[in-house]
Design an enzyme around this catalytic site. Sequence first.
Site, mmCIF file in Angstrom:
data_model
loop_
_atom_site.group_PDB
_atom_site.id
_atom_site.type_symbol
_atom_site.label_atom_id
_atom_site.label_comp_id
_atom_site.label_asym_id
_atom_site.label_seq_id
_atom_site.Cartn_x
_atom_site.Cartn_y
_atom_site.Cartn_z
ATOM 1 C CD GLN A 95 37.888 45.449 44.908
ATOM 2 O OE1 GLN A 95 36.965 45.053 44.695
ATOM 3 N NE2 GLN A 95 38.520 46.552 44.761
ATOM 4 C CG HIS A 113 37.548 39.442 43.761
ATOM 5 N ND1 HIS A 113 37.228 40.704 43.566
ATOM 6 C CD2 HIS A 113 37.035 39.469 45.194
ATOM 7 C CE1 HIS A 113 36.168 41.374 44.303
ATOM 8 N NE2 HIS A 113 36.254 40.617 45.545
ATOM 9 C CB CYS A 140 42.478 17.602 36.826
ATOM 10 S SG CYS A 140 43.305 16.866 38.062
ATOM 11 N N GLY A 179 41.262 53.118 42.028
ATOM 12 C CA GLY A 179 40.400 52.643 40.998
ATOM 13 C C GLY A 179 39.436 51.460 41.120
HETATM 14 P P1 OAD Z 1 34.944 48.285 38.468
HETATM 15 O O1 OAD Z 1 35.011 48.129 37.105
HETATM 16 O O2 OAD Z 1 33.655 48.049 39.186
HETATM 17 O O3 OAD Z 1 35.456 49.604 38.692
HETATM 18 C C1 OAD Z 1 36.426 50.362 38.059
HETATM 19 C C2 OAD Z 1 36.601 51.738 38.756
HETATM 20 O O4 OAD Z 1 37.920 52.250 38.457
HETATM 21 C C3 OAD Z 1 35.545 52.627 38.503
HETATM 22 O O5 OAD Z 1 35.169 53.512 39.965
HETATM 23 C C4 OAD Z 1 36.264 53.752 37.503
HETATM 24 O O6 OAD Z 1 35.866 55.027 37.754
HETATM 25 C C5 OAD Z 1 37.774 53.574 37.996
HETATM 26 N N1 OAD Z 1 38.726 53.798 37.074
HETATM 27 C C6 OAD Z 1 38.757 53.469 35.804
HETATM 28 N N2 OAD Z 1 39.895 54.015 35.276
HETATM 29 C C7 OAD Z 1 40.507 54.637 36.062
HETATM 30 C C8 OAD Z 1 42.059 55.279 36.173
HETATM 31 N N3 OAD Z 1 42.822 55.184 35.039
HETATM 32 N N4 OAD Z 1 42.233 55.764 37.324
HETATM 33 C C9 OAD Z 1 41.587 55.665 38.397
HETATM 34 N N5 OAD Z 1 40.364 55.193 38.236
HETATM 35 C C10 OAD Z 1 39.985 54.669 37.328
HETATM 36 O O7 OAD Z 1 36.019 47.497 39.000
HETATM 37 P P2 OAD Z 1 36.370 46.908 40.458
HETATM 38 O O8 OAD Z 1 35.807 47.910 41.391
HETATM 39 O O9 OAD Z 1 37.982 46.505 40.597
HETATM 40 O O10 OAD Z 1 35.437 40.711 40.533
HETATM 41 O O11 OAD Z 1 35.412 45.554 40.574
HETATM 42 C C11 OAD Z 1 35.358 44.820 41.808
HETATM 43 C C12 OAD Z 1 35.062 43.279 41.156
HETATM 44 O O12 OAD Z 1 34.061 43.248 40.575
HETATM 45 C C13 OAD Z 1 36.211 42.734 40.616
HETATM 46 O O13 OAD Z 1 37.327 42.336 41.445
HETATM 47 C C14 OAD Z 1 35.764 41.656 39.713
HETATM 48 C C15 OAD Z 1 34.266 42.117 39.483
HETATM 49 O O14 OAD Z 1 33.138 41.495 39.177
HETATM 50 C C16 OAD Z 1 36.238 39.505 40.000
HETATM 51 O O15 OAD Z 1 37.114 39.386 39.041
HETATM 52 C C17 OAD Z 1 35.995 38.137 40.718
#
Ligand code: OAD
Length: 231
Positions: A95, A113, A140, A179
């Site tokens: 993502q 994404h 562009c 993560g």
């Molecule tokens: P989030 O910021 O929602 O979640 C990050 C997750 O990583 C959390 O559950 C943390 O507990 C975990 N975390 C943080 N540091 C860590 C580490 N060192 N090891 C293991 N886990 C860790 O991020 P996403 O789930 O990726 O969309 O968010 C999903 C989407 O929401 C993204 O792709 C983004 C956003 O809006 C776009 O960019 C288009």
Amino acid sequence: MSPPKFADFSRIVFFTGAGLSSESGIPTYRGSGGIWKEYNYEDYACQRAFERDPEKVWDFHDKRRAAVAACEPNDGHRLIAVIQRAKPGTTIITQNIDGLHARAGGVDVIELHGSLWRVRCDRERTIRDDTSVPMASRKCTCGAYLRPDIVWFEDALSVDNLRRAERALERADLIVSIGTSGVVYPAADLPRIAVQAGAVSVEINLEDTPVSNLYQHRLRGKASDLLKSMA
Ligand code: OAD
């Protein structure tokens, strides 16, 4: 229950989120220090915001490009790439829009994404790579504003990417979610395809998430450490 070992599987799917890149110094989206705590997505990360004020949206994305360009892939990204080289049946579904999997040597990464490093012209219907920092041009050659090729809030995911992801998940023997907070759909539901098809399932995260129940193995701690524990 000790964590499964990569050596016992051949069709591994890594499903990654911002937590994997946090060890590279890139902020996550949610939780303390999260990007959406500081910025309201409705002003920076949706088509309506872009149409209202493209310069403001580009300032935000230019800043993010500069921040990500200054970061390096970490041991987690590198280990995933090593496993992919050793086991060609491995698929990386992310993502993340930071491009760090590819910079670590990951190939054919399915970027659900989109990417900070691609821009598109919706007037000409063209997409191209652009790694300039700051952006060489926000427009562009046709005169229209370029936009980041990112799936913003309220945008649909690429059907092509979804199909590729589904195909990999249907045949996976191990699914490792790393993560991700599991709150953004439809991405959050994709690992279920592998679980329902009988794959062994692992969730790596600092804490429980709303989708933790899906996984047989819930490993709690830093992504790079826990990936190493499976190697
Ligand atoms: P989030 O910021 O929602 O979640 C990050 C997750 O990583 C959390 O559950 C943390 O507990 C975990 N975390 C943080 N540091 C860590 C580490 N060192 N090891 C293991 N886990 C860790 O991020 P996403 O789930 O990726 O969309 O968010 C999903 C989407 O929401 C993204 O792709 C983004 C956003 O809006 C776009 O960019 C288009």
